[in-house]
Design an enzyme around this catalytic site. Structure first.
Site, PDB file in Angstrom:
ATOM      1  N   PHE A 126     -11.451  98.635  88.699  1.00  0.00           N
ATOM      2  CA  PHE A 126     -10.604  98.898  87.527  1.00  0.00           C
ATOM      3  C   PHE A 126      -9.918  97.596  87.094  1.00  0.00           C
ATOM      4  CE2 PHE A 126      -6.795 100.540  85.388  1.00  0.00           C
ATOM      5  CZ  PHE A 126      -7.347 101.505  84.570  1.00  0.00           C
ATOM      6  N   ASP A 203      -7.827 102.101  96.369  1.00  0.00           N
ATOM      7  CA  ASP A 203      -7.170 102.679  95.198  1.00  0.00           C
ATOM      8  C   ASP A 203      -7.736 104.088  95.014  1.00  0.00           C
ATOM      9  OD1 ASP A 203      -6.314 103.491  92.643  1.00  0.00           O
ATOM     10  OD2 ASP A 203      -6.062 101.406  92.021  1.00  0.00           O
ATOM     11  N   TYR A 228      -0.962 110.853  87.657  1.00  0.00           N
ATOM     12  CA  TYR A 228      -1.060 111.513  86.352  1.00  0.00           C
ATOM     13  C   TYR A 228      -2.492 111.884  85.998  1.00  0.00           C
ATOM     14  CZ  TYR A 228      -1.886 106.586  85.077  1.00  0.00           C
ATOM     15  OH  TYR A 228      -2.344 105.292  85.031  1.00  0.00           O
ATOM     16  N   LYS A 229      -3.443 111.612  86.912  1.00  0.00           N
ATOM     17  CA  LYS A 229      -4.832 111.966  86.648  1.00  0.00           C
ATOM     18  C   LYS A 229      -5.082 113.370  87.205  1.00  0.00           C
ATOM     19  CE  LYS A 229      -5.993 107.161  86.035  1.00  0.00           C
ATOM     20  NZ  LYS A 229      -6.425 105.874  86.602  1.00  0.00           N
ATOM     21  N   ARG A 377     -17.352 109.233  79.029  1.00  0.00           N
ATOM     22  CA  ARG A 377     -16.907 109.717  80.333  1.00  0.00           C
ATOM     23  C   ARG A 377     -16.383 111.141  80.169  1.00  0.00           C
ATOM     24  NH1 ARG A 377     -12.174 106.525  83.459  1.00  0.00           N
ATOM     25  NH2 ARG A 377     -11.043 107.528  81.775  1.00  0.00           N
TER      26      ARG A 377
HETATM   27  C1  PLP Z   1      -5.934 104.636  86.178  1.00  0.00           C
HETATM   28  C2  PLP Z   1      -6.024 103.544  87.183  1.00  0.00           C
HETATM   29  C3  PLP Z   1      -4.976 102.615  87.341  1.00  0.00           C
HETATM   30  C4  PLP Z   1      -3.794 102.630  86.410  1.00  0.00           C
HETATM   31  O1  PLP Z   1      -2.713 101.913  86.900  1.00  0.00           O
HETATM   32  P1  PLP Z   1      -1.302 102.045  86.188  1.00  0.00           P
HETATM   33  O2  PLP Z   1      -0.432 101.079  86.858  1.00  0.00           O
HETATM   34  O3  PLP Z   1      -0.869 103.477  86.346  1.00  0.00           O
HETATM   35  O4  PLP Z   1      -1.492 101.748  84.733  1.00  0.00           O
HETATM   36  C5  PLP Z   1      -5.091 101.683  88.353  1.00  0.00           C
HETATM   37  N1  PLP Z   1      -6.180 101.637  89.166  1.00  0.00           N
HETATM   38  C6  PLP Z   1      -7.201 102.512  89.022  1.00  0.00           C
HETATM   39  C7  PLP Z   1      -8.367 102.435  89.947  1.00  0.00           C
HETATM   40  C8  PLP Z   1      -7.157 103.479  88.024  1.00  0.00           C
HETATM   41  O5  PLP Z   1      -8.177 104.332  87.861  1.00  0.00           O
END
Ligand code: PLP
Length: 403
Positions: A126, A203, A228-229, A377
């Site tokens: 990411f 992560d 939040y996912k 997606r």
């Molecule tokens: C969605 C996501 C993030 C988002 O990070 P934020 O700090 O909440 O913006 C980080 N890492 C991964 C792998 C994600 O899928």
């Protein structure tokens, strides 16, 4: 009736033991096909009610006195979340963003391996993870060894051989890839990194609440992830941070904030952190949003991770079957592993015209998301997505693409 018929989707919904959970969420537009719960989960009804109470009675009524109990929330919610990711009580804090937490734990891992000059991640990780690592590498004069793995199948322990040696301090991947949904093998990758003496950061952003995660069994060192996912905690809700108990005495948080300070309100001189996972807090946590994490986690716990994973596999299998039958003949290809044991809870379908098709879909009340360069997606959130929704969404895509 074939597997492609509407009756088949209805039968799958009728047999779905989690179907009733959809009614536990706010659904303003019953006709909207929402395939983006992997990016922002729907709002649980209990959260809407809880947030009203937190705002009106706690903030509005208790005012500053609320801190008597608010102070405990990041670790209390962390303990509640822990079993969903195979962690133990006292190993998870919920505060700050995933990005900030990732910085904290990646820094801590690098600091704990002085003299080692390299870290390993993959090109398909990411963006925020890659950017934070690039910053850390430049600040600390380290080399990033990029795993150029298969963008669909994701990183594998076997690919690490040439990259991981005694010069590597940190190995870090997403457990579920944000684009392809590739599900990495936490235990074998962790073991490979450990054999070279490196620490591992996972992560869990696209994994928590969607796939079975066993941090303890897999001997994970450190982890972070969004709430939040698939945990449906609300936009910008604070993120999880995991530190294995055995490492808590050894690793340090680079952000020496007052929420990690012993006797915080004596306002003393000199940083003197608490023991345990509380040492990974930094500044004042977002109490309103934390209530959303609490409710989202409670709902996932009530449904149970085993049932959630089973439904997730059934949803993605169904989406893959519809892709093969309807979309592949129109020039699409699958951007997600075919083996359900190797994928998370979304399905990426690829098409040269994906960006335009995705925008058209949204115009028709079907909401997936586009991921450059060519993926649409489809996020299939086990507590809220129905098989009928999957079918309706893919039927709309077929129609648009055939136009
Ligand atoms: C969605 C996501 C993030 C988002 O990070 P934020 O700090 O909440 O913006 C980080 N890492 C991964 C792998 C994600 O899928």
């Amino acid at each position: 009736m074939t597997a492609m018929d509407a009756g088949h989707a209805a039968a799958l919904d009728a047999a779905d033991p989690l179907a009733s959970f959809r009614d536990r969420f706010v659904v303003h537009e019953p006709e909207l096909v929402y395939l983006d719960g992997n990016s922002l989960g729907r709002l649980p009804r209990a959260t809407a009610a809880r947030l009203r109470t937190v705002v009106d009675e706690e903030w509005g009524g208790e005012l500053i006195r609320g801190w008597d109990h608010w102070l405990d929330e990041p670790l209390r919610v962390g303990d509640r979340l822990a079993p969903l990711i195979g962690a133990r009580p006292g190993e998870v804090a919920v505060s700050d963003s995933t990005t900030v937490n990732f910085y904290k734990v990646a820094w801590a891992a690098l600091e704990a391996r002085p003299g080692r000059r390299a870290l390993v991640t993959d090109r398909d990780n990411f963006p925020t993870n890659r950017y934070v690592l690039e910053g850390l590498a430049s600040q600390r004069g380290l080399e990033i060894r990029w795993l150029e793995g298969d963008p669909i199948e994701g990183p594998k322990a076997a690919d690490l051989g040439p990259l991981v040696d005694e010069d590597v301090a940190l190995v870090t991947f997403s457990l579920v890839n944000y684009r392809s949904a590739a599900l990495a093998d936490l235990a074998s990758i962790t073991a490979t990194a450990h054999a070279a003496g490196a620490l591992v950061v996972w992560d869990l952003s696209h994994a928590a609440g969607a796939v079975l995660v066993d941090l303890e069994g897999g001997e994970a060192d450190l982890a972070v992830g969004c709430t939040y996912k698939y945990l449906n905690a609300g936009p910008g809700a604070p993120a999880l941070l995991y530190v294995r108990r055995a490492l808590q005495g050894e690793l340090r948080n680079p952000i020496q904030g007052w929420f990690a300070q012993r006797e915080q309100f004596s306002m003393g001189q000199g940083f003197d952190p608490v023991e345990g996972i509380g040492a990974w807090l930094a500044g004042t946590p977002g109490i309103v949003s934390l209530a959303g994490v609490d409710e989202g986690v409670a709902l996932v716990a009530e449904a149970g991770m085993a049932g959630i994973r089973a439904k997730s596999v059934a949803l993605t299998e169904y989406a893959v079957a519809l892709h093969d039958a309807w979309l592949a003949p129109l020039g699409f290809s699958l951007g997600t592993p075919r083996d359900p044991a190797r994928r998370g809870s979304h399905v990426a379908v690829r098409h040269p015209d994906a960006r335009r098709l995705c925008a058209l879909l949204i115009g028709r009340g079907v909401v997936p998301d586009f991921r450059a360069p060519d993926s649409i997606r489809l996020g299939l959130s086990p507590l809220t997505t129905s098989f009928t929704e999957v079918r309706t969404g893919l039927a709309a895509l077929r129609e648009l693409a055939a136009d």
